[in-house]
Scaffold this motif. Structure first.
Motif, PDB file in Angstrom:
ATOM      1  N   SER A 151       0.675  -1.368  -0.189  1.00 40.38           N
ATOM      2  CA  SER A 151       0.124  -0.056   0.359  1.00 40.38           C
ATOM      3  C   SER A 151       1.053   1.004  -0.046  1.00 40.38           C
ATOM      4  N   VAL A 152       0.058   2.138  -0.565  1.00 39.54           N
ATOM      5  CA  VAL A 152       1.077   2.997  -0.748  1.00 39.54           C
ATOM      6  C   VAL A 152      -0.143   4.756  -0.101  1.00 39.54           C
ATOM      7  N   THR A 153       1.050   5.012   0.708  1.00 41.60           N
ATOM      8  CA  THR A 153       0.369   6.252   1.361  1.00 41.60           C
ATOM      9  C   THR A 153       0.151   7.722   0.997  1.00 41.60           C
ATOM     10  N   LYS A 154      -1.119   8.358   0.646  1.00 43.82           N
ATOM     11  CA  LYS A 154      -1.278   9.475   0.064  1.00 43.82           C
ATOM     12  C   LYS A 154      -1.259  10.295   1.332  1.00 43.82           C
ATOM     13  N   TYR A 155      -0.448  11.267   1.032  1.00 40.20           N
ATOM     14  CA  TYR A 155      -0.410  12.509   1.831  1.00 40.20           C
ATOM     15  C   TYR A 155      -1.660  13.918   1.131  1.00 40.20           C
ATOM     16  N   ILE A 156      -2.084  14.117   2.305  1.00 42.24           N
ATOM     17  CA  ILE A 156      -2.751  15.562   2.031  1.00 42.24           C
ATOM     18  C   ILE A 156      -2.662  16.483   2.034  1.00 42.24           C
ATOM     19  N   VAL A 157      -0.825  17.789   1.148  1.00 43.23           N
ATOM     20  CA  VAL A 157      -0.289  18.564   1.939  1.00 43.23           C
ATOM     21  C   VAL A 157      -1.439  20.169   2.035  1.00 43.23           C
ATOM     22  N   HIS A 158      -0.547  20.877   2.719  1.00 44.32           N
ATOM     23  CA  HIS A 158      -1.245  22.361   2.704  1.00 44.32           C
ATOM     24  C   HIS A 158      -0.696  23.199   1.467  1.00 44.32           C
ATOM     25  N   GLU A 159      -0.949  23.671   0.437  1.00 41.58           N
ATOM     26  CA  GLU A 159       0.769  24.400  -0.148  1.00 41.58           C
ATOM     27  C   GLU A 159       0.259  25.485   0.096  1.00 41.58           C
ATOM     28  N   SER A 160      -0.665  26.172   0.116  1.00 40.90           N
ATOM     29  CA  SER A 160      -0.348  27.953   1.193  1.00 40.90           C
ATOM     30  C   SER A 160      -2.004  27.645   2.772  1.00 40.90           C
ATOM     31  N   PRO A 161      -0.948  27.161   3.061  1.00 43.60           N
ATOM     32  CA  PRO A 161      -1.512  27.460   4.994  1.00 43.60           C
ATOM     33  C   PRO A 161      -1.808  29.265   4.774  1.00 43.60           C
ATOM     34  N   VAL A 162      -2.657  29.405   5.365  1.00 42.37           N
ATOM     35  CA  VAL A 162      -3.464  30.970   5.899  1.00 42.37           C
ATOM     36  C   VAL A 162      -2.413  31.527   7.368  1.00 42.37           C
ATOM     37  N   GLY A 163      -2.200  30.777   7.901  1.00 44.10           N
ATOM     38  CA  GLY A 163      -0.984  30.725   8.943  1.00 44.10           C
ATOM     39  C   GLY A 163       0.304  30.496   8.871  1.00 44.10           C
ATOM     40  N   VAL A 169      -2.850  25.661  15.450  1.00 43.87           N
ATOM     41  CA  VAL A 169      -2.908  25.341  13.844  1.00 43.87           C
ATOM     42  C   VAL A 169      -3.322  26.459  13.307  1.00 43.87           C
ATOM     43  N   SER A 170      -1.999  26.024  12.584  1.00 46.31           N
ATOM     44  CA  SER A 170      -1.939  27.341  11.363  1.00 46.31           C
ATOM     45  C   SER A 170      -2.532  27.092   9.581  1.00 46.31           C
ATOM     46  N   CYS A 171      -3.622  26.218   9.581  1.00 49.71           N
ATOM     47  CA  CYS A 171      -3.645  25.714   8.198  1.00 49.71           C
ATOM     48  C   CYS A 171      -5.187  25.305   8.385  1.00 49.71           C
ATOM     49  N   ILE A 172      -6.788  25.708   7.411  1.00 51.49           N
ATOM     50  CA  ILE A 172      -7.698  24.627   7.057  1.00 51.49           C
ATOM     51  C   ILE A 172      -7.929  23.916   7.430  1.00 51.49           C
ATOM     52  N   PRO A 173      -7.684  22.911   8.110  1.00 49.66           N
ATOM     53  CA  PRO A 173      -7.522  21.632   7.317  1.00 49.66           C
ATOM     54  C   PRO A 173      -8.969  20.289   6.584  1.00 49.66           C
ATOM     55  N   PHE A 174      -8.145  19.289   5.877  1.00 49.72           N
ATOM     56  CA  PHE A 174      -9.285  20.090   4.798  1.00 49.72           C
ATOM     57  C   PHE A 174      -9.816  18.248   4.752  1.00 49.72           C
ATOM     58  N   ARG A 175      -9.543  17.586   5.458  1.00 52.57           N
ATOM     59  CA  ARG A 175      -9.751  16.267   5.499  1.00 52.57           C
ATOM     60  C   ARG A 175      -9.850  15.943   6.968  1.00 52.57           C
ATOM     61  N   VAL A 176      -9.211  15.588   7.701  1.00 46.89           N
ATOM     62  CA  VAL A 176      -9.460  15.773   9.625  1.00 46.89           C
ATOM     63  C   VAL A 176     -10.944  16.285   9.750  1.00 46.89           C
ATOM     64  N   TYR A 177     -11.172  15.569  10.942  1.00 48.39           N
ATOM     65  CA  TYR A 177     -12.989  16.554  11.596  1.00 48.39           C
ATOM     66  C   TYR A 177     -12.171  16.438  13.077  1.00 48.39           C
ATOM     67  N   GLY A 178     -12.903  18.044  13.196  1.00 41.35           N
ATOM     68  CA  GLY A 178     -12.786  18.208  15.134  1.00 41.35           C
ATOM     69  C   GLY A 178     -11.439  19.113  15.003  1.00 41.35           C
ATOM     70  N   LEU A 179     -10.787  19.480  14.014  1.00 40.26           N
ATOM     71  CA  LEU A 179      -9.494  20.180  14.458  1.00 40.26           C
ATOM     72  C   LEU A 179      -9.955  21.593  13.541  1.00 40.26           C
ATOM     73  N   ALA A 180      -9.645  22.939  13.616  1.00 43.98           N
ATOM     74  CA  ALA A 180     -10.067  24.542  13.599  1.00 43.98           C
ATOM     75  C   ALA A 180      -8.380  25.087  13.468  1.00 43.98           C
ATOM     76  N   LEU A 181      -8.724  25.698  12.388  1.00 43.03           N
ATOM     77  CA  LEU A 181      -7.637  27.094  12.660  1.00 43.03           C
ATOM     78  C   LEU A 181      -7.668  27.901  13.336  1.00 43.03           C
ATOM     79  N   ASN A 182      -6.155  28.194  14.716  1.00 45.97           N
ATOM     80  CA  ASN A 182      -5.772  28.492  15.810  1.00 45.97           C
ATOM     81  C   ASN A 182      -6.716  27.321  16.703  1.00 45.97           C
ATOM     82  N   ASP A 183      -6.991  26.362  16.784  1.00 46.55           N
ATOM     83  CA  ASP A 183      -7.060  25.245  17.558  1.00 46.55           C
ATOM     84  C   ASP A 183      -5.543  24.906  18.239  1.00 46.55           C
ATOM     85  N   VAL A 184      -5.536  24.532  19.533  1.00 40.44           N
ATOM     86  CA  VAL A 184      -4.472  24.044  20.604  1.00 40.44           C
ATOM     87  C   VAL A 184      -4.518  23.223  20.920  1.00 40.44           C
ATOM     88  N   VAL A 185      -3.034  22.332  19.934  1.00 42.76           N
ATOM     89  CA  VAL A 185      -3.148  20.522  19.719  1.00 42.76           C
ATOM     90  C   VAL A 185      -1.766  20.294  20.547  1.00 42.76           C
TER      91      VAL A 185
END
Length: 164
Positions: free
Chosen positions: A2-14, A50-66
């Motif tokens: 299996s090949v892992t697929k990476y979802i990347v943020h090319e232009s993160p807002v933060g 968090v300095s980007c806007i998540p594309f696929r993960v749920y329950g995570l948003a910009l500026n959340d502390v993780v």
């Protein structure tokens, strides 16, 4: 194999000069073999913002502390939600090139008119940051008529809690 697929943020807002990258395993959200690369800003003391806007993960948003795992490679917990929400729109593959172009421009104009932040993943998927107390006032009317025809699909990124 299996090949892992990476979802990347090319232009993160933060994006800043001192961002940190960590991954989120997307398998718990129905995307087996996929990881999303999340941009973070290190905070003094404990956690990352968090300095980007998540594309696929749920329950995570910009500026959340993780919190990260012990190796500092994977997000494992939301320590403090920011109150932001993520509104996601996916343009259906059945749209023609010209329909897709027109819809993308319409959505982008609505995002700008609403003074919201957004990130595109390719040409068909946009994640929109909706701060606490704000709405997708112009974005929804821009997609409502085609959503009813299943030419676009939409969702809120907090329909499921964050979990790993």
């Amino acid at each position: 194999m299996s090949v892992t697929k990476y979802i990347v943020h090319e232009s993160p807002v933060g994006r800043t000069s001192s961002n940190y990258l960590a991954m989120v395993n997307l398998e718990p959200y129905g995307f087996a073999g996929s990881l999303e690369q999340i941009w973070l800003r290190p905070l003094d003391g404990n956690g990352y913002e968090v300095s980007c806007i998540p594309f696929r993960v749920y329950g995570l948003a910009l500026n959340d502390v993780v919190r990260l795992d012990s190796e500092g490679k994977q997000i494992i917990e939301v320590l403090r939600p920011s109150g932001h929400r993520v509104f996601r729109v996916f343009l259906a593959p059945s749209l023609s090139v010209s329909e897709s172009y027109e819809m993308r421009n319409s959505i982008t104009r609505a995002i700008i008119d609403d003074a919201l932040k957004s990130e595109w993943s390719g040409d068909r998927h946009v994640a929109i940051d909706v701060p606490l107390g704000r709405e997708v006032g112009r974005v929804w009317p821009a997609i409502e008529h085609v959503a009813a025809e299943e030419k676009v699909y939409w969702e809120w990124g907090d329909v499921e809690p964050f979990h790993q």
